[in-house]
Design a protein around this motif. Sequence first.
Motif, PDB file in Angstrom:
ATOM      1  N   ALA A   5       0.839  -1.211   0.000  1.00 28.59           N
ATOM      2  CA  ALA A   5       0.000   0.000   0.000  1.00 28.59           C
ATOM      3  C   ALA A   5       0.868   1.252   0.000  1.00 28.59           C
ATOM      4  CB  ALA A   5      -0.946  -0.007   1.197  1.00 28.59           C
ATOM      5  N   ALA A   6       1.947   1.238   0.751  1.00 28.73           N
ATOM      6  CA  ALA A   6       2.854   2.384   0.782  1.00 28.73           C
ATOM      7  C   ALA A   6       3.525   2.577  -0.578  1.00 28.73           C
ATOM      8  CB  ALA A   6       3.904   2.202   1.870  1.00 28.73           C
ATOM      9  N   ALA A   7       3.894   1.486  -1.230  1.00 22.90           N
ATOM     10  CA  ALA A   7       4.524   1.573  -2.554  1.00 22.90           C
ATOM     11  C   ALA A   7       3.580   2.237  -3.548  1.00 22.90           C
ATOM     12  CB  ALA A   7       4.917   0.187  -3.050  1.00 22.90           C
ATOM     13  N   GLU A   8       2.329   1.847  -3.523  1.00 22.71           N
ATOM     14  CA  GLU A   8       1.343   2.430  -4.438  1.00 22.71           C
ATOM     15  C   GLU A   8       1.117   3.909  -4.129  1.00 22.71           C
ATOM     16  OE1 GLU A   8      -2.189  -0.057  -4.648  1.00 22.71           O
ATOM     17  OE2 GLU A   8      -0.904  -1.843  -4.625  1.00 22.71           O
ATOM     18  N   ARG A   9       1.048   4.247  -2.868  1.00 20.71           N
ATOM     19  CA  ARG A   9       0.840   5.634  -2.456  1.00 20.71           C
ATOM     20  C   ARG A   9       2.030   6.508  -2.855  1.00 20.71           C
ATOM     21  NH1 ARG A   9       0.503   4.654   2.389  1.00 20.71           N
ATOM     22  NH2 ARG A   9       2.521   5.381   3.096  1.00 20.71           N
ATOM     23  N   ILE A  10       3.239   6.020  -2.598  1.00 25.80           N
ATOM     24  CA  ILE A  10       4.452   6.774  -2.951  1.00 25.80           C
ATOM     25  C   ILE A  10       4.542   6.967  -4.457  1.00 25.80           C
ATOM     26  CG2 ILE A  10       6.980   6.590  -3.048  1.00 25.80           C
ATOM     27  CD1 ILE A  10       6.828   5.417  -0.185  1.00 25.80           C
ATOM     28  N   TRP A  11       4.247   5.913  -5.222  1.00 27.32           N
ATOM     29  CA  TRP A  11       4.303   6.052  -6.669  1.00 27.32           C
ATOM     30  C   TRP A  11       3.290   7.094  -7.142  1.00 27.32           C
ATOM     31  CZ3 TRP A  11       0.629   5.472 -10.449  1.00 27.32           C
ATOM     32  CH2 TRP A  11       1.102   5.615 -11.753  1.00 27.32           C
ATOM     33  N   LYS A  12       2.050   6.983  -6.656  1.00 26.65           N
ATOM     34  CA  LYS A  12       0.977   7.858  -7.140  1.00 26.65           C
ATOM     35  C   LYS A  12       1.174   9.313  -6.722  1.00 26.65           C
ATOM     36  CE  LYS A  12      -3.993   7.953  -7.630  1.00 26.65           C
ATOM     37  NZ  LYS A  12      -5.221   7.236  -7.412  1.00 26.65           N
ATOM     38  N   SER A  13       1.573   9.546  -5.480  1.00 22.08           N
ATOM     39  CA  SER A  13       1.642  10.929  -4.994  1.00 22.08           C
ATOM     40  C   SER A  13       3.014  11.581  -5.158  1.00 22.08           C
ATOM     41  CB  SER A  13       1.217  10.993  -3.519  1.00 22.08           C
ATOM     42  OG  SER A  13       2.135  10.283  -2.713  1.00 22.08           O
ATOM     43  N   ASP A  14       4.077  10.794  -5.131  1.00 24.52           N
ATOM     44  CA  ASP A  14       5.417  11.370  -5.146  1.00 24.52           C
ATOM     45  C   ASP A  14       6.200  11.126  -6.443  1.00 24.52           C
ATOM     46  OD1 ASP A  14       5.090  12.258  -2.480  1.00 24.52           O
ATOM     47  OD2 ASP A  14       5.704  10.300  -1.723  1.00 24.52           O
ATOM     48  N   CYS A  15       6.148   9.906  -6.953  1.00 30.35           N
ATOM     49  CA  CYS A  15       7.007   9.562  -8.090  1.00 30.35           C
ATOM     50  C   CYS A  15       6.383   9.872  -9.448  1.00 30.35           C
ATOM     51  CB  CYS A  15       7.389   8.085  -8.015  1.00 30.35           C
ATOM     52  SG  CYS A  15       8.331   7.678  -6.532  1.00 30.35           S
ATOM     53  N   ALA A  16       5.175   9.404  -9.682  1.00 32.40           N
ATOM     54  CA  ALA A  16       4.550   9.598 -11.001  1.00 32.40           C
ATOM     55  C   ALA A  16       4.464  11.067 -11.405  1.00 32.40           C
ATOM     56  CB  ALA A  16       3.178   8.934 -11.041  1.00 32.40           C
ATOM     57  N   PRO A  17       4.067  11.971 -10.510  1.00 34.16           N
ATOM     58  CA  PRO A  17       4.015  13.380 -10.920  1.00 34.16           C
ATOM     59  C   PRO A  17       5.374  13.936 -11.364  1.00 34.16           C
ATOM     60  CG  PRO A  17       2.751  13.062  -8.914  1.00 34.16           C
ATOM     61  CD  PRO A  17       3.518  11.791  -9.164  1.00 34.16           C
ATOM     62  N   LEU A  18       6.454  13.477 -10.736  1.00 29.96           N
ATOM     63  CA  LEU A  18       7.790  13.924 -11.141  1.00 29.96           C
ATOM     64  C   LEU A  18       8.176  13.341 -12.495  1.00 29.96           C
ATOM     65  CD1 LEU A  18       9.778  13.661  -7.786  1.00 29.96           C
ATOM     66  CD2 LEU A  18       8.938  15.733  -8.911  1.00 29.96           C
ATOM     67  N   MET A  19       7.823  12.081 -12.713  1.00 33.88           N
ATOM     68  CA  MET A  19       8.167  11.424 -13.974  1.00 33.88           C
ATOM     69  C   MET A  19       7.452  12.066 -15.152  1.00 33.88           C
ATOM     70  SD  MET A  19      10.243   8.769 -13.727  1.00 33.88           S
ATOM     71  CE  MET A  19       9.794   7.852 -15.162  1.00 33.88           C
ATOM     72  N   ILE A  20       6.151  12.212 -15.043  1.00 35.10           N
ATOM     73  CA  ILE A  20       5.353  12.636 -16.183  1.00 35.10           C
ATOM     74  C   ILE A  20       5.659  14.075 -16.603  1.00 35.10           C
ATOM     75  CG2 ILE A  20       3.293  13.433 -14.977  1.00 35.10           C
ATOM     76  CD1 ILE A  20       3.413  11.208 -18.140  1.00 35.10           C
ATOM     77  N   ARG A  21       6.231  14.860 -15.718  1.00 33.29           N
ATOM     78  CA  ARG A  21       6.561  16.243 -16.100  1.00 33.29           C
ATOM     79  C   ARG A  21       7.915  16.352 -16.803  1.00 33.29           C
ATOM     80  NH1 ARG A  21       7.822  19.392 -10.432  1.00 33.29           N
ATOM     81  NH2 ARG A  21      10.007  18.763 -10.265  1.00 33.29           N
ATOM     82  N   GLN A  22       8.633  15.240 -16.888  1.00 33.58           N
ATOM     83  CA  GLN A  22       9.936  15.265 -17.539  1.00 33.58           C
ATOM     84  C   GLN A  22       9.785  15.455 -19.043  1.00 33.58           C
ATOM     85  OE1 GLN A  22      12.766  15.168 -15.534  1.00 33.58           O
ATOM     86  NE2 GLN A  22      11.119  15.200 -14.012  1.00 33.58           N
ATOM     87  N   LYS A  23      10.656  16.274 -19.612  1.00 29.54           N
ATOM     88  CA  LYS A  23      10.644  16.466 -21.058  1.00 29.54           C
ATOM     89  C   LYS A  23      10.922  15.119 -21.728  1.00 29.54           C
ATOM     90  CE  LYS A  23      12.727  19.003 -24.807  1.00 29.54           C
ATOM     91  NZ  LYS A  23      13.818  19.829 -25.251  1.00 29.54           N
ATOM     92  N   GLY A  24      10.017  14.715 -22.598  1.00 32.58           N
ATOM     93  CA  GLY A  24      10.182  13.461 -23.327  1.00 32.58           C
ATOM     94  C   GLY A  24       9.472  12.272 -22.722  1.00 32.58           C
ATOM     95  N   CYS A  25       8.931  12.404 -21.514  1.00 36.31           N
ATOM     96  CA  CYS A  25       8.179  11.304 -20.910  1.00 36.31           C
ATOM     97  C   CYS A  25       6.756  11.339 -21.484  1.00 36.31           C
ATOM     98  CB  CYS A  25       8.139  11.415 -19.391  1.00 36.31           C
ATOM     99  SG  CYS A  25       7.307  10.011 -18.599  1.00 36.31           S
ATOM    100  N   VAL A  26       6.412  10.314 -22.235  1.00 36.42           N
ATOM    101  CA  VAL A  26       5.120  10.243 -22.909  1.00 36.42           C
ATOM    102  C   VAL A  26       4.048   9.710 -21.958  1.00 36.42           C
ATOM    103  CG1 VAL A  26       3.872   9.179 -24.833  1.00 36.42           C
ATOM    104  CG2 VAL A  26       6.263   9.902 -25.128  1.00 36.42           C
TER     105      VAL A  26
END
Length: 97
Positions: A17-38
């Motif tokens: 549950a913590a892994a899913e929460r960290i990915w959704k709230s902390d990691c995914a938003p940083l990834m998707i804003r990267q130039k070139g991340c589709v």
Amino acid sequence: MSIVRLIFVTVKTEDAAAAERIWKSDCAPLMIRQKGCVSEELLKSTETPGEYISYAEWDSQASVDRYLKSADHQTIKQHAAKLRTESPPVVKCYTLV
């Protein structure tokens, strides 16, 4: 040419549950804003509790390389380090055939 970057990781079941929460709230938003991340998705195993695949599509290897050198990548690694894993994550890259 698009690059699909997969990160295979298995966390302790009690950390799922913590892994899913960290990915959704902390990691995914940083990834998707990267130039070139589709796109960036987290896949959860239907057969093995705690097993995940981070699936990211990038527009080029140059974009992946730029991301890997970024401060955001270091932040994501810090978030991921909070989780107890069964073994070190495995990263693989693929192209469309």
